[in-house]
Design a protein around this motif. Structure first.
Motif, PDB file in Angstrom:
ATOM      1  N   PHE A  84     -24.126  14.285 -18.976  1.00  0.00           N
ATOM      2  CA  PHE A  84     -22.770  14.498 -18.478  1.00  0.00           C
ATOM      3  C   PHE A  84     -22.679  14.251 -16.972  1.00  0.00           C
ATOM      4  CE2 PHE A  84     -19.379  17.370 -16.940  1.00  0.00           C
ATOM      5  CZ  PHE A  84     -18.319  16.915 -17.699  1.00  0.00           C
ATOM      6  N   ASN A  85     -23.639  14.756 -16.214  1.00  0.00           N
ATOM      7  CA  ASN A  85     -23.577  14.645 -14.750  1.00  0.00           C
ATOM      8  C   ASN A  85     -23.599  13.207 -14.235  1.00  0.00           C
ATOM      9  OD1 ASN A  85     -23.167  17.269 -13.977  1.00  0.00           O
ATOM     10  ND2 ASN A  85     -25.325  17.767 -13.787  1.00  0.00           N
ATOM     11  N   PRO A  86     -24.593  12.394 -14.621  1.00  0.00           N
ATOM     12  CA  PRO A  86     -24.595  11.022 -14.086  1.00  0.00           C
ATOM     13  C   PRO A  86     -23.395  10.205 -14.520  1.00  0.00           C
ATOM     14  CG  PRO A  86     -26.283  11.279 -15.771  1.00  0.00           C
ATOM     15  CD  PRO A  86     -25.784  12.654 -15.457  1.00  0.00           C
ATOM     16  N   VAL A  87     -22.938  10.392 -15.760  1.00  0.00           N
ATOM     17  CA  VAL A  87     -21.754   9.663 -16.223  1.00  0.00           C
ATOM     18  C   VAL A  87     -20.524  10.115 -15.442  1.00  0.00           C
ATOM     19  CG1 VAL A  87     -20.211   9.292 -18.185  1.00  0.00           C
ATOM     20  CG2 VAL A  87     -22.689   9.251 -18.520  1.00  0.00           C
ATOM     21  N   LEU A  88     -20.376  11.437 -15.280  1.00  0.00           N
ATOM     22  CA  LEU A  88     -19.218  11.985 -14.571  1.00  0.00           C
ATOM     23  C   LEU A  88     -19.173  11.517 -13.126  1.00  0.00           C
ATOM     24  CD1 LEU A  88     -16.807  14.037 -14.587  1.00  0.00           C
ATOM     25  CD2 LEU A  88     -18.460  15.729 -13.772  1.00  0.00           C
ATOM     26  N   TYR A  89     -20.271  11.703 -12.393  1.00  0.00           N
ATOM     27  CA  TYR A  89     -20.287  11.332 -10.982  1.00  0.00           C
ATOM     28  C   TYR A  89     -20.271   9.818 -10.801  1.00  0.00           C
ATOM     29  CZ  TYR A  89     -21.045  16.133  -9.483  1.00  0.00           C
ATOM     30  OH  TYR A  89     -20.891  17.476  -9.221  1.00  0.00           O
ATOM     31  N   GLY A  90     -20.895   9.106 -11.724  1.00  0.00           N
ATOM     32  CA  GLY A  90     -20.892   7.654 -11.633  1.00  0.00           C
ATOM     33  C   GLY A  90     -19.513   7.059 -11.806  1.00  0.00           C
ATOM     34  N   LEU A  91     -18.675   7.707 -12.646  1.00  0.00           N
ATOM     35  CA  LEU A  91     -17.333   7.204 -12.891  1.00  0.00           C
ATOM     36  C   LEU A  91     -16.320   7.711 -11.875  1.00  0.00           C
ATOM     37  CD1 LEU A  91     -17.126   7.518 -16.795  1.00  0.00           C
ATOM     38  CD2 LEU A  91     -17.435   5.433 -15.455  1.00  0.00           C
ATOM     39  N   GLN A  92     -16.480   8.963 -11.440  1.00  0.00           N
ATOM     40  CA  GLN A  92     -15.474   9.601 -10.601  1.00  0.00           C
ATOM     41  C   GLN A  92     -15.611   9.278  -9.113  1.00  0.00           C
ATOM     42  OE1 GLN A  92     -12.738  11.520 -11.339  1.00  0.00           O
ATOM     43  NE2 GLN A  92     -13.072  10.982 -13.474  1.00  0.00           N
ATOM     44  N   MET A  93     -16.829   9.061  -8.640  1.00  0.00           N
ATOM     45  CA  MET A  93     -17.038   8.866  -7.198  1.00  0.00           C
ATOM     46  C   MET A  93     -17.131   7.374  -6.910  1.00  0.00           C
ATOM     47  SD  MET A  93     -19.426  12.131  -6.261  1.00  0.00           S
ATOM     48  CE  MET A  93     -18.692  12.258  -4.657  1.00  0.00           C
ATOM     49  N   SER A  94     -16.155   6.886  -6.157  1.00  0.00           N
ATOM     50  CA  SER A  94     -16.015   5.435  -5.954  1.00  0.00           C
ATOM     51  C   SER A  94     -17.233   4.814  -5.282  1.00  0.00           C
ATOM     52  CB  SER A  94     -14.760   5.152  -5.128  1.00  0.00           C
ATOM     53  OG  SER A  94     -14.810   5.815  -3.875  1.00  0.00           O
ATOM     54  N   LYS A  95     -17.817   5.501  -4.299  1.00  0.00           N
ATOM     55  CA  LYS A  95     -18.980   4.950  -3.604  1.00  0.00           C
ATOM     56  C   LYS A  95     -20.127   4.700  -4.569  1.00  0.00           C
ATOM     57  CE  LYS A  95     -18.844   6.240   1.285  1.00  0.00           C
ATOM     58  NZ  LYS A  95     -19.561   6.972   2.353  1.00  0.00           N
ATOM     59  N   ILE A  96     -20.432   5.688  -5.397  1.00  0.00           N
ATOM     60  CA  ILE A  96     -21.520   5.556  -6.359  1.00  0.00           C
ATOM     61  C   ILE A  96     -21.185   4.481  -7.386  1.00  0.00           C
ATOM     62  CG2 ILE A  96     -22.746   6.724  -8.229  1.00  0.00           C
ATOM     63  CD1 ILE A  96     -22.728   9.249  -6.655  1.00  0.00           C
ATOM     64  N   ARG A  97     -19.947   4.463  -7.837  1.00  0.00           N
ATOM     65  CA  ARG A  97     -19.540   3.484  -8.848  1.00  0.00           C
ATOM     66  C   ARG A  97     -19.703   2.055  -8.341  1.00  0.00           C
ATOM     67  NH1 ARG A  97     -14.960   5.448  -9.607  1.00  0.00           N
ATOM     68  NH2 ARG A  97     -13.621   3.970  -8.499  1.00  0.00           N
ATOM     69  N   ILE A  98     -19.289   1.825  -7.106  1.00  0.00           N
ATOM     70  CA  ILE A  98     -19.389   0.481  -6.520  1.00  0.00           C
ATOM     71  C   ILE A  98     -20.844   0.077  -6.333  1.00  0.00           C
ATOM     72  CG2 ILE A  98     -18.920  -0.876  -4.444  1.00  0.00           C
ATOM     73  CD1 ILE A  98     -16.323   0.777  -4.146  1.00  0.00           C
ATOM     74  N   MET A  99     -21.674   1.007  -5.829  1.00  0.00           N
ATOM     75  CA  MET A  99     -23.084   0.709  -5.605  1.00  0.00           C
ATOM     76  C   MET A  99     -23.816   0.440  -6.929  1.00  0.00           C
ATOM     77  SD  MET A  99     -23.336   0.602  -2.435  1.00  0.00           S
ATOM     78  CE  MET A  99     -22.322   1.088  -1.038  1.00  0.00           C
ATOM     79  N   CYS A 100     -23.447   1.171  -7.970  1.00  0.00           N
ATOM     80  CA  CYS A 100     -24.064   0.937  -9.281  1.00  0.00           C
ATOM     81  C   CYS A 100     -23.720  -0.453  -9.804  1.00  0.00           C
ATOM     82  CB  CYS A 100     -23.598   1.997 -10.275  1.00  0.00           C
ATOM     83  SG  CYS A 100     -24.358   3.622 -10.062  1.00  0.00           S
ATOM     84  N   LYS A 101     -22.452  -0.853  -9.641  1.00  0.00           N
ATOM     85  CA  LYS A 101     -22.043  -2.194 -10.071  1.00  0.00           C
ATOM     86  C   LYS A 101     -22.806  -3.263  -9.297  1.00  0.00           C
ATOM     87  CE  LYS A 101     -17.328  -1.089 -11.566  1.00  0.00           C
ATOM     88  NZ  LYS A 101     -15.885  -1.305 -11.292  1.00  0.00           N
ATOM     89  N   ASN A 102     -22.947  -3.061  -7.986  1.00  0.00           N
ATOM     90  CA  ASN A 102     -23.670  -4.039  -7.169  1.00  0.00           C
ATOM     91  C   ASN A 102     -25.126  -4.167  -7.600  1.00  0.00           C
ATOM     92  OD1 ASN A 102     -21.358  -4.504  -5.691  1.00  0.00           O
ATOM     93  ND2 ASN A 102     -21.925  -3.149  -4.017  1.00  0.00           N
TER      94      ASN A 102
END
Length: 308
Positions: free
Chosen positions: A283-301
């Motif tokens: 739940f935590n990595p999915v939640l924070y990965g989707l909700q926090m834009s900085k993390i989401r962008i870095m993961c995509k990169n």
């Protein structure tokens, strides 16, 4: 050690599922691999990107490391037991799992409480935030969380290890401290007193801290600008969701361990006891990965091979 009279424990909550065991094995293995990949990805992203070397992300990194730790304390053992015809566990391995599972829970709750304090400072004291939440303070808080949890659980496990056990049947799919204490036929008053004082002092202290920080955050939101409210919602929503998810899971575990739940279906009891150890790490990595834009962008990169 008196409990050496018992050399192994039988885990009685496993069902005779026949060929379905292989389906259960694949489902649990898939969940474990998904948890490993999600948490490792976010840890790598936070560690490799300097723009994420901020207190909030450092605490998140500690949270993700704890998810890996807690999952590894459960899933490999669970996978072996699913395929096994005899669901037994040796005394040392049982105590090791107790230590891993309970220290995971303590680190999780304490980290979430400290994260609420961090969000309170960022929203209510933005001008003083950088001077209060320094790199050294973050390192000290993280170290205290882990050391305090490890030392506290070591004491609890040591008190349980001295007990004389007159049974070896555990009605769960993994070992936990309270299940062993219930098997004791010697005096458990020291265990009960220390456990109650230790747990209530931690829980009450952390709950008070969480409630105080969110009351202050709500006051600032109601009296602040639209920008302040948006900042509070974007940073506090995933934290609150994670906190509630963990609290509900821990509550289910406590209730089904300490009260007679024989009226419930065995499979439901197993799922309730595993909820806080299986859903929270995913739940935590999915939640924070989707909700926090900085993390989401870095993961995509990172996933698309772009430079961080």
């Amino acid at each position: 050690m008196n409990s050496s009279r018992v050399s192994y424990f039988t885990l009685a909550a496993y069902l005779d599922s026949g060929l379905l065991r292989y389906l259960f094995f694949m489902l649990v293995l898939s969940l474990y691999l998904l948890i490993l990949c999600a948490n490792v990805l976010l840890i790598v992203v936070i560690c490799m990107n300097r723009s994420l070397h901020e207190p909030m992300y450092v605490f998140l990194c500690s949270l993700f490391v704890n998810e890996l730790y807690g999952s590894t304390g459960l899933f490999p053992f669970l996978l072996l037991q699913i395929l096994s015809d005899v669901h037994t566990v040796s005394l040392p391995l049982c105590f090791l799992q107790i230590f891993c599972v309970h220290s995971y829970g303590h680190v999780e709750f304490m980290t979430l409480a400290i994260m609420s304090y961090d969000r309170y400072l960022a929203i209510c004291c933005p001008l003083q935030y950088n001077s209060i939440m320094t790199v050294n303070k973050v390192a000290v808080l993280t170290a205290v969380i882990w050391l305090f949890s490890v030392c506290g659980i070591l004491v609890i496990v040591s008190l349980t290890a001295r007990l004389k056990l007159c049974g070896n049947i555990i009605n769960k799919v993994y070992c936990d401290n309270y299940s062993l204490v219930k098997l004791a036929c010697s005096d458990t008053s020291v265990n009960n007193i220390f456990g109650l004082v230790y747990m209530f002092s931690i829980v009450i202290g952390l709950v008070v801290l969480i409630l105080y920080t969110y009351v202050r955050i709500l006051k600032v939101c109601f009296s602040g600008s639209k920008q302040t409210r948006q900042k509070a919602v974007s940073t506090c929503t995933p934290h609150l969701a994670s906190l509630l998810n963990f609290s509900f899971g821990a509550f289910f575990e406590i209730v089904q361990s300490r009260f007679n739940m024989s009226s419930l279906n065995m499979m439901l009891r197993v799922l309730l006891s595993l909820y806080w150890l299986t859903c929270q790490p995913l739940f935590n990595p999915v939640l924070y990965g989707l909700q926090m834009s900085k993390i989401r962008i870095m993961c995509k990169n990172m996933l698309w091979g772009k430079k961080l």
